[in-house]
Motif scaffolding. Structure first.
Motif: not given
Length: 170
Positions: A107-124
Motif C-alpha cells: 500500500l505504501s513504500a518508503e525508500i531511504f537513499i543515502a547513495g547508489p548502494t546505501r539505501y533501505k526499502t520499506n514496502y508495507s
C-alpha cells in the motif's frame, strides 16, 4: 523525517492527473531488483551538490497514487520535490510484480537513499504513514478487488473504514 500535511499537499498526483499527459516509451524491466535500481538511480540524479539524503515515498491504494521526494540538505532543511513520471510508473510496476495472493500488494513504500548502494526499502502491505493522505473506503475497496488477499491479511484499520462506510451508506 516526516512530512506535515501542508508540505505534502502540493506533491500529490492522482492517476487521473497522470492520464492526461502524453505517454512516453520507457524500458520494461523484468525484475523487482531492476526496478528498484532505476528508481534509486533516478532519485539520486535529482540531488544537487551538498544534498546527501533522499526519501522517496509513495502510497498506492486503489485509484489513488501519491508520491514525493524529500531531500535533506546539509543544514538540516528539507526540500520537497515531485518524482519524475518514470519513477511513478516503475513503482506501479513494482507493486503489480510484487503482488502475492497470500499477502496482497503493498500500500505504501518508503525508500531511504543515502547513495547508489546505501539505501533501505520499506514496502508495507498493512500500513500507510499517518502523514500520507487519507485513504477512502472506495480506494480500499478498489485496492482489494484489484489485489485480492485473504481476509486475515486485510489490515484492521482498512476493514473498519470499509465497514463504517458501508454502514453509513447502507
Amino acid at each position: 523525517m516526516t512530512l506535515s500535511r501542508p508540505e505534502r499537499i502540493d506533491l500529490l498526483l492522482t492517476r487521473q492527473q497522470r492520464l492526461g499527459r502524453e505517454p512516453q516509451a520507457r524500458e520494461q524491466l523484468e525484475s523487482l531488483g531492476a526496478i528498484e535500481r532505476v528508481v534509486i538511480d533516478t532519485t539520486i540524479a535529482m540531488l544537487s551538490p551538498g544534498q546527501k539524503f533522499a526519501l522517496l515515498w509513495s502510497m498506492q491504494v486503489g485509484e489513488q497514487l501519491v508520491a514525493g521526494v524529500q531531500i535533506k540538505e546539509r543544514d538540516g532543511t528539507v526540500t520537497n520535490l515531485m518524482p519524475p513520471a518514470e519513477v511513478l510508473e516503475y513503482l506501479t510496476d513494482h507493486k503489480r510484480m510484487s503482488y502475492s495472493a497470500d499477502t496482497g500488494a503493498w500500500l505504501s513504500a518508503e525508500i531511504f537513499i543515502a547513495g547508489p548502494t546505501r539505501y533501505k526499502t520499506n514496502y508495507s502491505t498493512g500500513t500507510v504513514a499517518d502523514w500520507m493522505p487519507e485513504v477512502s473506503a472506495d480506494d480500499l475497496t478498489a485496492e482489494f478487488a484489484a489485489y485480492p488477499r485473504p481476509d486475515a491479511e486485510i489490515p484492521d484499520w482498512a476493514r473498519s473504514q470499509m465497514e463504517w462506510a458501508a454502514r453509513k451508506t447502507g
